[in-house]
Design a protein around this motif. Structure first.
Motif, short mmCIF file in Angstrom:
data_model
loop_
_atom_site.label_atom_id
_atom_site.label_comp_id
_atom_site.label_asym_id
_atom_site.label_seq_id
_atom_site.Cartn_x
_atom_site.Cartn_y
_atom_site.Cartn_z
N TRP A 255 14.61 -5.90 7.19
CA TRP A 255 14.01 -5.80 8.51
C TRP A 255 13.80 -4.35 8.94
O TRP A 255 13.31 -4.10 10.05
N ALA A 256 14.14 -3.41 8.10
CA ALA A 256 13.85 -1.99 8.38
C ALA A 256 13.27 -1.37 7.12
O ALA A 256 13.85 -0.44 6.53
N PRO A 257 12.13 -1.85 6.65
CA PRO A 257 11.59 -1.39 5.36
C PRO A 257 11.02 0.01 5.44
O PRO A 257 10.52 0.46 6.47
N ASP A 258 11.09 0.70 4.32
CA ASP A 258 10.50 2.03 4.20
C ASP A 258 8.99 1.86 3.99
O ASP A 258 8.56 1.16 3.06
N PRO A 259 8.17 2.47 4.83
CA PRO A 259 6.71 2.32 4.66
C PRO A 259 6.20 2.86 3.33
O PRO A 259 5.09 2.54 2.91
N ARG A 260 7.03 3.68 2.63
CA ARG A 260 6.60 4.21 1.33
C ARG A 260 6.90 3.25 0.18
O ARG A 260 6.50 3.50 -0.96
N ARG A 261 7.59 2.16 0.50
CA ARG A 261 7.91 1.17 -0.53
C ARG A 261 6.63 0.64 -1.18
O ARG A 261 5.66 0.33 -0.50
N VAL A 262 6.63 0.54 -2.50
CA VAL A 262 5.46 0.05 -3.24
C VAL A 262 5.53 -1.47 -3.33
O VAL A 262 6.53 -2.03 -3.77
N LEU A 263 4.48 -2.11 -2.89
CA LEU A 263 4.42 -3.57 -2.92
C LEU A 263 4.11 -4.07 -4.34
O LEU A 263 3.36 -3.44 -5.08
N VAL A 264 4.72 -5.21 -4.68
CA VAL A 264 4.49 -5.83 -5.98
C VAL A 264 4.09 -7.28 -5.76
O VAL A 264 4.24 -7.84 -4.67
N THR A 265 3.60 -7.90 -6.81
CA THR A 265 3.18 -9.30 -6.74
C THR A 265 4.33 -10.19 -6.30
O THR A 265 5.43 -10.11 -6.84
N GLY A 266 4.07 -11.02 -5.31
CA GLY A 266 5.10 -11.95 -4.82
C GLY A 266 5.85 -11.46 -3.61
O GLY A 266 6.59 -12.23 -2.98
N ASP A 267 5.69 -10.18 -3.25
CA ASP A 267 6.33 -9.69 -2.02
C ASP A 267 5.79 -10.46 -0.81
O ASP A 267 4.60 -10.78 -0.74
N ARG A 268 6.68 -10.75 0.14
CA ARG A 268 6.25 -11.36 1.41
C ARG A 268 6.38 -10.33 2.52
O ARG A 268 7.45 -9.75 2.71
N ILE A 269 5.27 -10.11 3.21
CA ILE A 269 5.25 -9.14 4.30
C ILE A 269 5.30 -9.89 5.62
O ILE A 269 4.44 -10.74 5.90
N PHE A 270 6.31 -9.62 6.45
CA PHE A 270 6.43 -10.25 7.77
C PHE A 270 5.78 -9.33 8.80
O PHE A 270 6.11 -8.13 8.87
N VAL A 271 4.87 -9.90 9.56
CA VAL A 271 4.08 -9.08 10.48
C VAL A 271 3.95 -9.78 11.83
O VAL A 271 4.11 -11.00 11.95
N VAL A 272 3.66 -8.96 12.85
CA VAL A 272 3.16 -9.45 14.14
C VAL A 272 1.73 -8.93 14.22
O VAL A 272 1.50 -7.72 14.10
#
Length: 584
Positions: free
Chosen positions: A541-558
């Motif tokens: 719930w406090a992810p680093d914006p520099r984290r590299v996304l990979v296949t299967g990641d779930r992004i929680f958004v408003v």
């Protein structure tokens, strides 16, 4: 997006087909939402031959096919091309009609996602078990918290359960800084309000700005409004307060004045009589006074003129006193029983909330206000309105009459009320009630329901109404999301906007696959609040914006609707834009 790829028509058109059935303002607003999503879809709207006058022209929507039919049966659905459709929304204003339509639709297309509008929550729970892929939504349930919050001048009580945490909407002043997840609104002080802004610097943060916060369960996290409402509930249940309400109800104002005047005249006449007859002793004075008051004394000619006049007045007062006492006892018993059973004061109300219209929305508003421990008075044209029995069960006084008339509002003690919530299905009545209430009480908080959202916005500005809302506009984004997006977790009403809380999965080969998380965040459109690894239930719930996304990641958004649509497209491979799945 898999459902969009699966539910394709069988006539060679590669666009998924969606069908919406309705008869009131919600059918137009939902069709407008779907038509403007940006998805490559075909949309068919099924409506009765005659629509309500307040429903806008569906023909003005581009690319929408309109089918007019008297009944939602298998023949109608075949004409509408339901076979092979991706999803069907049944938003008729009748629960039974919607359920019957769902059963008929299953016979035409078994592999179909159903989105069903239901007012009766108990029936809705049962309906979910009848169909494999079904979402049951209530526009009244979605809109009611917004009307309740507006009547109290507070934030809509929205709580959303996410994996590992619960989040809620609050004013910034009511939340500790460490519990703020993201800003939902930011005012610039000149009347402009941005939705989903970047977190402003400390000097630009305003106490009234709305934020999404983590619910910690601690007392410190409880808003001032919640504390006040909890206190109101406690006062409402207190037995001494209930007895006081019953005691005040036992005597109406007019009857009380009559009794007091009669008793004063009796006391004065008795004193004069006792003085004129030279009656000695307190007991003899009381004895002569009461005996004469009940008419038991004989005419005594030997008395002087003063005594005779006093006796005459006393006898007449006695004749009036007995019926008044009888009336007071009868009325007091009736009113006291009503007050104790209802928990409300029948007369001389103050600081109460008036709810006009006991339809689907008004009934839910009524329930929630009573649950919050507030005194409520209801008004409806009909004694058999949908919420009349609910009002009786909750002990809420119901005034049957036209809320657009001044005398009806006066009967509800509008001059001493806290707020007026006008949610009937008649725009003319709603406007008249709002204007008459403002004439009687210029500073009264008025919350107004209007069917047309543009009209509601203009009325709020031109007439200085506190809040004017369109129920269909509040609910339509949730219905559209239920048809289009499988990962929408909740909707959050913010002012006139409906923000979506969603989880978007990153697919292989998509623009976001291999990109930093920060690219998913867009100011005024999408705010990332968390991310989960592939196959993991744990959410950062406090992810680093520099984290590299990979296949299967779930992004929680408003996100706003358009922002979520754009994010889903960027999380989907461009080589598979709504194409038929390749057969092996």
């Amino acid at each position: 997006m898999s459902r969009l790829r699966e539910g394709l028509p069988r006539n060679g058109d590669t666009r998924p087909h969606f069908v919406v059935c309705g008869a009131d303002a919600l059918v137009y607003t939902l069709a407008e939402e779907l038509a403007n999503t940006g998805h490559r879809i075909r949309l068919t709207v099924v409506v009765p031959p005659r629509l309500r006058a307040d429903v806008p022209d569906l023909g003005a929507l581009r690319g929408v096919r309109i089918v007019r039919a008297e009944r939602l049966d298998e023949r109608t659905f075949r004409v509408a091309g339901l076979a092979g459709a991706a999803a069907l929304a049944l938003v008729m204003p009748d629960d039974v009609v919607n359920l019957h339509g769902a059963l008929c639709a299953q016979a035409v297309e078994p592999d179909l996602r159903l989105v069903i509008r239901m007012f009766n929550s108990g029936l809705g729970y049962g309906v979910r078990r009848l169909f494999a892929d079904c979402a049951v939504l209530s526009d009244a349930a979605m809109a009611a918290p917004a009307f309740v919050a507006a009547s109290l001048g507070e934030v809509a009580p929205t709580h959303v359960r996410l994996p590992g945490r619960t989040v809620y909407v609050a004013r910034r002043a009511d939340v500790r800084p460490e519990h703020v997840i993201c800003a939902l609104t930011a005012a610039d002080g000149a009347g402009k309000v941005d939705v989903l802004p970047a977190e402003p610097p400390p000097e630009a943060r305003r106490p009234t700005d709305l934020v999404l916060a983590e619910a910690t369960g601690r007392a410190a996290g409880q808003t001032l409004a919640a504390q006040r409402l909890a206190s109101a509930r406690k006062r409402r249940r207190h037995p001494v307060a209930a007895f006081g309400r019953a005691l005040r109800a036992a005597m109406s104002r007019k009857l009380g004045i009559a009794v007091i005047i009669t008793l004063v005249v009796t006391a004065i006449a008795g004193a004069v009589l006792a003085q004129a007859d030279n009656v000695d002793g307190f007991w003899k004075s009381i004895y002569v006074t009461l005996l004469t008051a009940v008419g038991s004394s004989d005419v005594e000619e030997e008395r002087n003129a003063v005594a005779q006049a006093a006796q005459l007045v006393l006898t007449i007062a006695g004749l009036a006193l007995l019926p008044l006492i009888t009336a007071a006892v009868v009325e007091g018993m009736v009113n006291a029983r009503l007050a104790l059973s209802r928990g409300a004061v029948p007369d001389d109300r103050q600081d109460h909330i008036i709810v006009v219209g006991l339809g689907n929305v008004g009934t839910r508003v009524l329930r929630q206000l009573v649950d919050l421990g507030l005194d409520v008075v209801a008004i409806d044209r009909r004694s058999d309105a949908r919420g009349a029995k609910v009002a009786e069960q909750l002990g809420v006084p119901l005034i049957v009459g036209d809320a657009g008339l001044e005398e009806t509002l006066r009967a509800a003690s509008v001059a001493t009320s806290k707020a007026l919530v006008v949610v009937s299905t008649d725009d003319v009545t709603n406007l008249q009630a709002a204007l008459n209430a403002r004439a009687a009480r210029p500073d009264l908080r008025v919350v107004l329901r209007l069917f047309d959202d543009d009209f509601a916005r203009r009325v709020q500005t031109a007439l200085s109404i506190d809040i004017s809302r369109s129920v269909s506009r509040l609910a339509a984004p949730a219905f559209a999301a239920a048809m289009l997006e499988r990962d929408v977790l909740a909707t959050i009403p913010v002012d006139r906007h409906a923000l979506l809380v969603a989880a978007v999965r990153v697919l292989a080969g998509s623009p976001l696959d291999g990109a930093p998380l920060g690219q998913a965040d867009r100011e005024l459109s999408v705010r990332v609040i968390g991310v989960a690894d592939p196959g993991s239930e744990r959410v950062d719930w406090a992810p680093d914006p520099r984290r590299v996304l990979v296949t299967g990641d779930r992004i929680f958004v408003v996100a706003r609707r358009a922002g979520l649509r754009a994010l889903v497209e960027r999380a989907t491979p461009p080589a598979e834009p709504l194409m038929l799945d390749q057969a092996p």
